[in-house]
Design a protein around this motif. Sequence first.
Motif, PDB file in Angstrom:
ATOM      1  N   MET A  15      54.809  38.992  54.516  1.00  0.00           N
ATOM      2  CA  MET A  15      55.131  39.510  53.188  1.00  0.00           C
ATOM      3  C   MET A  15      53.835  39.710  52.400  1.00  0.00           C
ATOM      4  O   MET A  15      52.951  38.860  52.421  1.00  0.00           O
ATOM      5  CB  MET A  15      56.038  38.524  52.458  1.00  0.00           C
ATOM      6  CG  MET A  15      56.328  38.908  51.012  1.00  0.00           C
ATOM      7  SD  MET A  15      57.579  37.875  50.215  1.00  0.00           S
ATOM      8  CE  MET A  15      56.895  36.250  50.400  1.00  0.00           C
ATOM      9  N   LEU A  30      63.541  35.873  50.950  1.00  0.00           N
ATOM     10  CA  LEU A  30      62.416  36.558  51.578  1.00  0.00           C
ATOM     11  C   LEU A  30      61.278  35.583  51.827  1.00  0.00           C
ATOM     12  O   LEU A  30      60.658  35.579  52.899  1.00  0.00           O
ATOM     13  CB  LEU A  30      61.945  37.706  50.688  1.00  0.00           C
ATOM     14  CG  LEU A  30      60.788  38.556  51.219  1.00  0.00           C
ATOM     15  CD1 LEU A  30      61.185  39.255  52.513  1.00  0.00           C
ATOM     16  CD2 LEU A  30      60.360  39.580  50.174  1.00  0.00           C
ATOM     17  N   ALA A  74      59.546  34.247  55.666  1.00  0.00           N
ATOM     18  CA  ALA A  74      58.221  34.791  55.953  1.00  0.00           C
ATOM     19  C   ALA A  74      57.419  33.857  56.859  1.00  0.00           C
ATOM     20  O   ALA A  74      57.612  32.639  56.846  1.00  0.00           O
ATOM     21  CB  ALA A  74      57.462  35.023  54.655  1.00  0.00           C
ATOM     22  N   VAL A 101      52.373  34.814  53.695  1.00  0.00           N
ATOM     23  CA  VAL A 101      52.454  35.450  52.375  1.00  0.00           C
ATOM     24  C   VAL A 101      51.036  35.778  51.939  1.00  0.00           C
ATOM     25  O   VAL A 101      50.192  34.883  51.802  1.00  0.00           O
ATOM     26  CB  VAL A 101      53.123  34.540  51.333  1.00  0.00           C
ATOM     27  CG1 VAL A 101      53.130  35.218  49.971  1.00  0.00           C
ATOM     28  CG2 VAL A 101      54.540  34.195  51.759  1.00  0.00           C
TER      29      VAL A 101
END
Length: 310
Positions: free
Chosen positions: A1, A123, A127, A130
């Motif tokens: 992400m 989300l 992940a 990040v």
Amino acid sequence: MVLGDCNPDVLVLGTDVDPAFGQQEKLVDGISLVIGGSAAITAVAAARLGLRVALVAAVGADPAGAFMRDQLAAEGVDVRFVAVREDAPTGMTVALSRGGDRAILTALGAVASLTAADVPESLLAGARHVHASSWFLLRDCLGLGLGALFSTARSAGVMTSLDTNWDPSGRWASPDLSAAIAQAGLLLPNEAEAVRLSGVADLPGAVSALVAAGPRVVVKLGERGALCADGPVRCRVSLPPVTPADTTGAGDCFNAGLIAGLLDGLDLAGAAALGCAAGALSTAAPGGTASAPSRAAAAKLAGQAEVTAG
């Protein structure tokens, strides 16, 4: 992400791209509208390298925002989490590029409306990594909550990384930035940014100060490669030089390559070599993403990397 800025770049190319005021008109080699914003470029480069990537950003409800969402989706980036703001225009950048150097003019627009609340918990929970870009453009929005967001991610076993990019205000220091750096597993500045972020004038001292703040640090050195710092361990990674057509987005493509390498289990030097390769190959064509490489192409060039004690 990937979190951060998402805006078109109006890319101006030529050997002489300095504007001449006094109502003078100059001819340049080319002007094009391309994917811009460090986060958006990183997301595209990561997708080209074979990663599944979602971008969390904000654009306006206008043609520029539609352009960005359409271009990103065509590259395989998940744009479901790109918020569309009805009350702000899409940010826009004019990048004046003369090959190895560039000047940048940016209007933030909706870029500066992104907050940690725009990052869905589902989300974040799903992940593996990040990454946040352009902290200084998001200082008063996402920047306020990024440290806490990173802390939540790391508590769940998710890797985190931060590329602050340049500070247009020239202030650099901030308690919120310190919090984000402390929770970033990786800090990814270029050389000039490392010096200013640390407040230390020489690069070795700057790196030591940044490592002491918490993260591993990889400093992008352009054609000279990268300096990696993991606690007290230092190494330099370099590749054979390339002749750039345009360096726009090279650092962002480096970030994507480094992240891809780490997610594949490479050590920091090996991941930095993949980052250097992705960044170098990205300079072959104008714009941040036009020549962002495939994983095979980046891995082939990374195989020529030289790693030395730093």
